[in-house]
Design a protein around this motif. Sequence first.
Motif, PDB file in Angstrom:
ATOM      1  N   GLY A  52       0.837  -1.200   0.000  1.00 52.26           N
ATOM      2  CA  GLY A  52       0.000   0.000   0.000  1.00 52.26           C
ATOM      3  C   GLY A  52       0.864   1.237   0.000  1.00 52.26           C
ATOM      4  O   GLY A  52       2.101   1.176  -0.038  1.00 52.26           O
ATOM      5  N   GLY A  53       0.204   2.391   0.037  1.00 49.48           N
ATOM      6  CA  GLY A  53       0.893   3.667   0.155  1.00 49.48           C
ATOM      7  C   GLY A  53       1.816   3.963  -1.004  1.00 49.48           C
ATOM      8  O   GLY A  53       1.602   3.545  -2.147  1.00 49.48           O
ATOM      9  N   SER A  54       2.902   4.690  -0.712  1.00 49.63           N
ATOM     10  CA  SER A  54       3.783   5.177  -1.770  1.00 49.63           C
ATOM     11  C   SER A  54       4.565   4.052  -2.439  1.00 49.63           C
ATOM     12  O   SER A  54       4.876   4.131  -3.629  1.00 49.63           O
ATOM     13  CB  SER A  54       4.751   6.225  -1.199  1.00 49.63           C
ATOM     14  OG  SER A  54       5.535   5.678  -0.155  1.00 49.63           O
ATOM     15  N   THR A  55       4.885   2.964  -1.701  1.00 45.50           N
ATOM     16  CA  THR A  55       5.627   1.859  -2.302  1.00 45.50           C
ATOM     17  C   THR A  55       4.793   1.164  -3.368  1.00 45.50           C
ATOM     18  O   THR A  55       5.257   0.887  -4.477  1.00 45.50           O
ATOM     19  CB  THR A  55       6.046   0.848  -1.223  1.00 45.50           C
ATOM     20  OG1 THR A  55       6.884   1.510  -0.261  1.00 45.50           O
ATOM     21  CG2 THR A  55       6.808  -0.317  -1.832  1.00 45.50           C
ATOM     22  N   ASP A  91      -3.434  -8.579   0.972  1.00 40.95           N
ATOM     23  CA  ASP A  91      -2.308  -7.773   0.488  1.00 40.95           C
ATOM     24  C   ASP A  91      -2.755  -6.415  -0.049  1.00 40.95           C
ATOM     25  O   ASP A  91      -1.917  -5.637  -0.517  1.00 40.95           O
ATOM     26  CB  ASP A  91      -1.573  -8.519  -0.632  1.00 40.95           C
ATOM     27  CG  ASP A  91      -0.844  -9.749  -0.141  1.00 40.95           C
ATOM     28  OD1 ASP A  91      -0.432  -9.765   1.028  1.00 40.95           O
ATOM     29  OD2 ASP A  91      -0.717 -10.709  -0.925  1.00 40.95           O
ATOM     30  N   THR A  92      -4.068  -6.151  -0.030  1.00 39.01           N
ATOM     31  CA  THR A  92      -4.644  -4.901  -0.565  1.00 39.01           C
ATOM     32  C   THR A  92      -3.973  -4.498  -1.877  1.00 39.01           C
ATOM     33  O   THR A  92      -3.372  -3.428  -1.972  1.00 39.01           O
ATOM     34  CB  THR A  92      -4.570  -3.761   0.462  1.00 39.01           C
ATOM     35  OG1 THR A  92      -3.185  -3.504   0.800  1.00 39.01           O
ATOM     36  CG2 THR A  92      -5.334  -4.116   1.725  1.00 39.01           C
ATOM     37  N   PRO A  93      -4.101  -5.323  -2.941  1.00 44.24           N
ATOM     38  CA  PRO A  93      -3.237  -5.157  -4.109  1.00 44.24           C
ATOM     39  C   PRO A  93      -3.787  -4.310  -5.248  1.00 44.24           C
ATOM     40  O   PRO A  93      -3.106  -4.182  -6.276  1.00 44.24           O
ATOM     41  CB  PRO A  93      -3.066  -6.598  -4.584  1.00 44.24           C
ATOM     42  CG  PRO A  93      -4.407  -7.206  -4.316  1.00 44.24           C
ATOM     43  CD  PRO A  93      -4.886  -6.565  -3.028  1.00 44.24           C
ATOM     44  N   LYS A 102     -10.378   5.616  -4.384  1.00 49.92           N
ATOM     45  CA  LYS A 102      -9.123   5.592  -5.136  1.00 49.92           C
ATOM     46  C   LYS A 102      -7.945   5.620  -4.162  1.00 49.92           C
ATOM     47  O   LYS A 102      -7.949   6.361  -3.176  1.00 49.92           O
ATOM     48  CB  LYS A 102      -9.044   6.811  -6.059  1.00 49.92           C
ATOM     49  CG  LYS A 102     -10.138   6.872  -7.104  1.00 49.92           C
ATOM     50  CD  LYS A 102     -10.105   8.203  -7.831  1.00 49.92           C
ATOM     51  CE  LYS A 102     -11.270   8.342  -8.790  1.00 49.92           C
ATOM     52  NZ  LYS A 102     -11.313   9.685  -9.409  1.00 49.92           N
ATOM     53  N   LYS A 103      -6.940   4.827  -4.471  1.00 52.43           N
ATOM     54  CA  LYS A 103      -5.737   4.766  -3.659  1.00 52.43           C
ATOM     55  C   LYS A 103      -4.616   5.556  -4.346  1.00 52.43           C
ATOM     56  O   LYS A 103      -4.743   5.945  -5.513  1.00 52.43           O
ATOM     57  CB  LYS A 103      -5.337   3.302  -3.461  1.00 52.43           C
ATOM     58  CG  LYS A 103      -6.351   2.515  -2.627  1.00 52.43           C
ATOM     59  CD  LYS A 103      -6.216   1.025  -2.783  1.00 52.43           C
ATOM     60  CE  LYS A 103      -4.879   0.498  -2.347  1.00 52.43           C
ATOM     61  NZ  LYS A 103      -4.817  -0.978  -2.460  1.00 52.43           N
ATOM     62  N   PRO A 104      -3.508   5.825  -3.638  1.00 51.25           N
ATOM     63  CA  PRO A 104      -2.384   6.504  -4.295  1.00 51.25           C
ATOM     64  C   PRO A 104      -1.934   5.811  -5.572  1.00 51.25           C
ATOM     65  O   PRO A 104      -1.486   6.466  -6.514  1.00 51.25           O
ATOM     66  CB  PRO A 104      -1.295   6.479  -3.219  1.00 51.25           C
ATOM     67  CG  PRO A 104      -2.039   6.476  -1.927  1.00 51.25           C
ATOM     68  CD  PRO A 104      -3.271   5.646  -2.184  1.00 51.25           C
TER      69      PRO A 104
END
Length: 251
Positions: A52-55, A91-93, A102-104
Amino acid sequence: MVRDFKARGVPIDCVGLQSHFGNPPANYQQNIAQFAALGVDVQITELDVGGGGSTQADAYRRVTQVCMAVARCTGITVWGITDKYSWRSGDTPLLFDGNYNKKPAYDAVLTALNGGTSTPPPSGGGAIKSVSSGRCLDVSGASQANGAQAQIWDCNGQANQQWTPTSSGELRVYGGKCLDVNNRGTADGSSVIIWDCNGQNNQQWRFNSDGSITAVGANKCLDIPNNTTANGTKLQIWSCSGGTNQRWTRT
């Protein structure tokens, strides 16, 4: 195998690559290019990226850029829409979370597809208004000191609410001060201030098509904490969620 089959006249037009990643391998573009060199199209199929996040956002961005860099890479299929129904939901992929926000990673893909910016930066100075509160991005107390806090306040047309985007991604106020993530923070809740413009990525901002404004260095959104609407609410960065407290309009 593809080379051998084509040499024997087997009609192969396209190769699909299942792509269930943590991070894409370093030779991913090279592998795609090698297939393309055999005279077949390549499609990235069943794409999902754990984490998740920036990675995660960076991994999705790189996969998108890899496909765009190889002329015969003709498509990307994400293996699902929302984390809630993913085969690897733990894994929230995917690009949308379990609530269809919407995710990053979504913004990262959109940015890559549009060549580095989701929407062209607006030109000229003006106010930036919060969708949720109807109040404007404001420098507390009309201060021009380094470290002065960014907040929301009733829109009044004063100089401390006039923001000018630059071609380098800055949001300038008073001519020489920039909207800045304090201490180059990347964590949720990092405060947003003004500081002498210095060209660092904690002073770079991206206007997105959904109305959000992303802090480039942290890949997180300009955010009003807890959806508060009161005058003087201090601004922060937070993981992009698609909420109205992260959406802004230019006036």
